[in-house]
Structures are given as C-alpha cells and as structure tokens.
Design an enzyme around this catalytic site. Structure first.
Site, PDB file in Angstrom:
ATOM      1  N   HIS A 179      42.919  46.236  45.576  1.00 33.91           N
ATOM      2  CA  HIS A 179      43.198  44.795  45.189  1.00 33.91           C
ATOM      3  C   HIS A 179      43.690  44.840  44.251  1.00 33.91           C
ATOM      4  O   HIS A 179      43.740  45.628  43.525  1.00 33.91           O
ATOM      5  CB  HIS A 179      41.048  44.400  45.175  1.00 33.91           C
ATOM      6  N   ASP A 208      42.961  41.673  42.341  1.00 37.34           N
ATOM      7  CA  ASP A 208      41.789  40.800  41.284  1.00 37.34           C
ATOM      8  C   ASP A 208      41.272  42.570  40.421  1.00 37.34           C
ATOM      9  O   ASP A 208      41.062  43.578  40.732  1.00 37.34           O
ATOM     10  CB  ASP A 208      40.979  40.662  42.152  1.00 37.34           C
ATOM     11  N   ASP A 228      41.104  50.536  37.949  1.00 39.51           N
ATOM     12  CA  ASP A 228      40.042  49.977  39.234  1.00 39.51           C
ATOM     13  C   ASP A 228      41.286  48.381  39.689  1.00 39.51           C
ATOM     14  O   ASP A 228      40.802  47.788  39.215  1.00 39.51           O
ATOM     15  CB  ASP A 228      38.519  49.449  38.417  1.00 39.51           C
ATOM     16  N   GLU A 251      37.866  41.728  45.960  1.00 39.32           N
ATOM     17  CA  GLU A 251      37.163  42.313  46.294  1.00 39.32           C
ATOM     18  C   GLU A 251      36.204  42.719  45.173  1.00 39.32           C
ATOM     19  O   GLU A 251      34.859  42.894  45.166  1.00 39.32           O
ATOM     20  CB  GLU A 251      38.380  43.499  45.850  1.00 39.32           C
ATOM     21  N   GLU A 252      36.759  42.155  43.642  1.00 39.35           N
ATOM     22  CA  GLU A 252      35.653  41.834  42.355  1.00 39.35           C
ATOM     23  C   GLU A 252      35.014  40.426  42.760  1.00 39.35           C
ATOM     24  O   GLU A 252      34.164  40.834  42.054  1.00 39.35           O
ATOM     25  CB  GLU A 252      36.434  42.176  41.254  1.00 39.35           C
ATOM     26  N   GLU A 281      39.968  53.050  45.930  1.00 37.38           N
ATOM     27  CA  GLU A 281      39.007  52.525  44.347  1.00 37.38           C
ATOM     28  C   GLU A 281      39.351  54.600  43.859  1.00 37.38           C
ATOM     29  O   GLU A 281      39.355  55.658  44.282  1.00 37.38           O
ATOM     30  CB  GLU A 281      37.865  53.066  45.299  1.00 37.38           C
ATOM     31  N   HIS A 291      35.906  48.668  34.441  1.00 35.12           N
ATOM     32  CA  HIS A 291      34.756  47.695  34.054  1.00 35.12           C
ATOM     33  C   HIS A 291      34.256  47.480  32.770  1.00 35.12           C
ATOM     34  O   HIS A 291      33.719  46.374  32.111  1.00 35.12           O
ATOM     35  CB  HIS A 291      33.827  47.423  34.967  1.00 35.12           C
TER      36      HIS A 291
END
Length: 384
Positions: free
Chosen positions: A68, A70, A101, A134-135, A163, A352
């Site tokens: 991903h 995003d 990520d 995805e997030e 991931e 994150h």
C-alpha cells in the site's frame, strides 16, 4: 547496484503525503516507474481510493507483490525531528511517514523486479497489487481489487506482502498467517427515569454489565496450531450521563475479538447475539448487537513456498526467520482468497510513530532478499 535505486524511489513516494484516503500522486510515481520497466498497468479506482494492478509477462506462474502507498496521519508534527514528508536522510537513516510502513518495501520490490526484468530472470510473470486503502477501513482497496481480478479470471499463483514483519532485527520474522478480527458494537436501550423511582424506569447499565461479564467469562480457546489464543477486549463503555439522579435511557460498549482458526467471525457473532438475547430476557428494553467482521483467520501451510521465502532471508540476512502468525491484520486476509500469501518486510518498531524511520542498509537488504526470492521462485515453480 540496481538499475532502480530503492532509496530514491522511497523518497519520491514519501514526499507524496498520501494519508488515507488521499493519494497525493503516490500511485502516479509508482505507475510511471513500473511502466518504464515494461509492466502493463491498470488503475482500479473504487470510490475515492486509487489502486494499481501491474503485471510483467502473461505466462504462469505469476508472483505478486502486494502493498500500500497510503499512510497514517503524522500526529503531532512538532514532535518530529524532521518534516514527516521531506524524506530526509540523517546518519544513514531515512526519516518520514511511510519509511517503514511500507513505501520502502514497495520501492525495494520494484528495484528487485527491475533487476529480474533486466537479467531475463522472469520465467512467468511478476505483478504488483498496490492499494491506497490499507490504513483506512479497507473497503475500497485490496478487497475490491481481488474481487475484480477473480471475476475476470486473473490468476496469481503466490503473493508476498511487504508489511514490516521483522520484530527486533531485519529478517527475524516472516508472517505466514494472521488472526481474524471482529468488531462489535452493543447498545442497550432502556427507559429513562428518576433514580428514586426505579420501578418507573428500565436501567440499561446493569444489563450491559451482565452481558460483558458473560462474554469475558468465556475462555475462547487455549490456542491453535501455529496461533496464540484468541482474545476478547472491551475497548469502550459509554453511558454519557451528565448527572447523578438520572437513570439513563441507553448504555453502549464496543469490543474486539482477535481469533485464531478455531473460530469464524460468523460463529463468534452468533455467540454474542445469543448472549445478548439471554440477558435481555425480562428486560423491558432491548439489546442491539452490531458485528463487523474485518477478516477471517488464515494460515499459509509450510511447504515449498514458505521454505523459499525463508531461504531468501537466510541467503541475505544470515538468519533463520521465525514463521509467525502474531500481530494485527493486514491485506493478506483478502489476498489469501486467490493464492498462498506470505508477509516479509522491515523491522516494524517505528511504524505509525513519530520519526518513523528505516536504515538505508536495511532497505537495500530487503531489496536483496526480494531479488533472491524472485530468482528462487522462478527456478522452483516455473519448472515444477
């Protein structure tokens, strides 16, 4: 060095502030890169989400990389040591939202794919399944792309998801499965009244407490082969009563269950609904249960594909990766409907977080693992 520099591509991707659902040009950057390598690219937009499916070759086997572009929000921008979207390199470390990520993994596989294309190592097809959702709630991303591809008869034989699976050191963990997840909202509706006259009211709070007590009193299981035990966690209880002498009209709660293959989402939802019916007996109000299944538990059985992935890590990182099912959910839960899927990426400690970061050396190691994986894959499955 690869004809395609994964560090430069990661920087280009980070500089597009693609906080879900925004794309901010990230997908354009990747599509242009893959087209230059000879990939046939399809943009698959669902709702406001940009998705990309790109394929090099038409023959089987088709090895897919899924990921991903995003990212989650920055949070407190002032707490960052560098602009979260500047993609600055400090002492050999790339800092930026998405560095771990997982824009670096997307770039690393693209660089590995470039090498495979340039050396003629693709004895079948390589493909990319990239989403911008995805997030977020993940309703218009990989799930819908997979459904569309399956309806068209597209075949993906095996998939690698990028991931950040490594726990403490690069390559120490590969994910071969994930627990399922179900979110449940519970609302108990009673009758508001004065606390001095409870016979004129119906207090929803004791009913909610009893229901949660019954749910938490069950041991879901003691674990499952290759999986940890399932767990139920109450995440919030809300009444919103501003005073002390009022029996509230309603009380609500939310909970989440992370479950192993001993259960299905539907079975757990039915159990909770059954318990709700039991506590509602004789109560003049009602209990409303609203379940939402985020994904089912799955496991990619150990065999030639998982061994191939482990061997690629051993070759490059010099360590034997743990084959794990720990952690949260990922888009692998959707892809497993098409093919066996394994997750392999960087160390996830800073994902994150403020100052999310990835050492340049590890990004290049990941590229080398992916390159070795591609080489081994076609040597194994193209002649099988």
């Amino acid at each position: 060095m690869s004809a395609l520099d994964p560090i430069v591509l990661t920087q280009d991707l980070i500089r597009r502030p693609s906080v879900t659902p925004a794309d901010a040009g990230a997908m354009d950057v990747l599509e242009a890169t893959l087209r230059s390598l000879g990939f046939s690219c399809r943009r698959m937009r669902f709702g406001e989400i940009e998705n990309l499916y790109a394929r090099y070759g038409t023959a089987r086997p088709n090895l897919c990389f899924a990921g991903h572009t995003d990212v989650v929000p920055v949070g407190d921008a002032a707490a960052w040591s560098r602009d979260a979207f500047a993609a600055e390199i400090v002492d050999g470390v790339l800092i930026g939202r998405g560095a771990v990520d997982m824009k670096s993994a997307v770039a690393a596989f693209a660089a590995a794919a470039a090498d495979a294309v340039n050396t003629g190592a693709v004895k079948g097809s390589l493909s990319f399944l990239i989403t911008g959702d995805e997030e977020g709630v993940a309703t218009h991303g990989t799930k819908m792309v997979v459904e569309a591809l399956m309806a068209e008869g597209e075949v993906i034989d095996h998939c690698i998801v990028g991931e950040p699976t490594s726990a403490e050191a690069f390559g120490d963990m590969v994910k071969i499965g994930r627990r399922g997840s179900i979110n449940v909202q519970i609302r108990v509706e009673g009758v508001q009244g004065h606390v001095a006259y409870p016979h004129r009211a119906a207090n929803p709070v004791p009913v909610l407490i009893e229901l949660l007590h019954r749910l938490q009193g069950r041991v879901l299981d003691e674990g499952y082969t290759d999986f940890q035990p399932s767990n139920l966690e109450v995440t919030t209880i809300d009444v919103g009563n501003p005073t002390t002498n009022l029996i509230p009209a309603a009380a609500s709660a939310r909970l989440n269950i992370r479950f192993n293959p001993a259960h299905t989402g539907a079975e757990l939802a039915a159990w909770i609904e059954g318990e709700a019916e039991a506590v509602a007996q004789g109560f003049p109000g009602k209990v409303v249960v609203t379940p939402a299944i985020s994904g089912e538990a799955f496991l990619t059985r150990q065999g030639p594909f998982t061994e191939l992935v482990s061997a690629a890590v051993r070759d490059v990182a010099g360590r034997e990766p743990e084959l794990s099912t720990s952690g949260g959910t990922s888009d692998a839960r959707f892809i497993r409907a098409m093919c066996p899927v394994v997750e392999l990426g960087l160390v996830g400690k800073t994902m994150h977080s403020v100052d999310e970061r990835a050492p340049l050396a590890e990004i290049r190691q990941l590229q080398a693992v992916y390159a070795r994986l591609i080489e081994r894959y076609f040597a194994t499955f193209a002649t099988a």
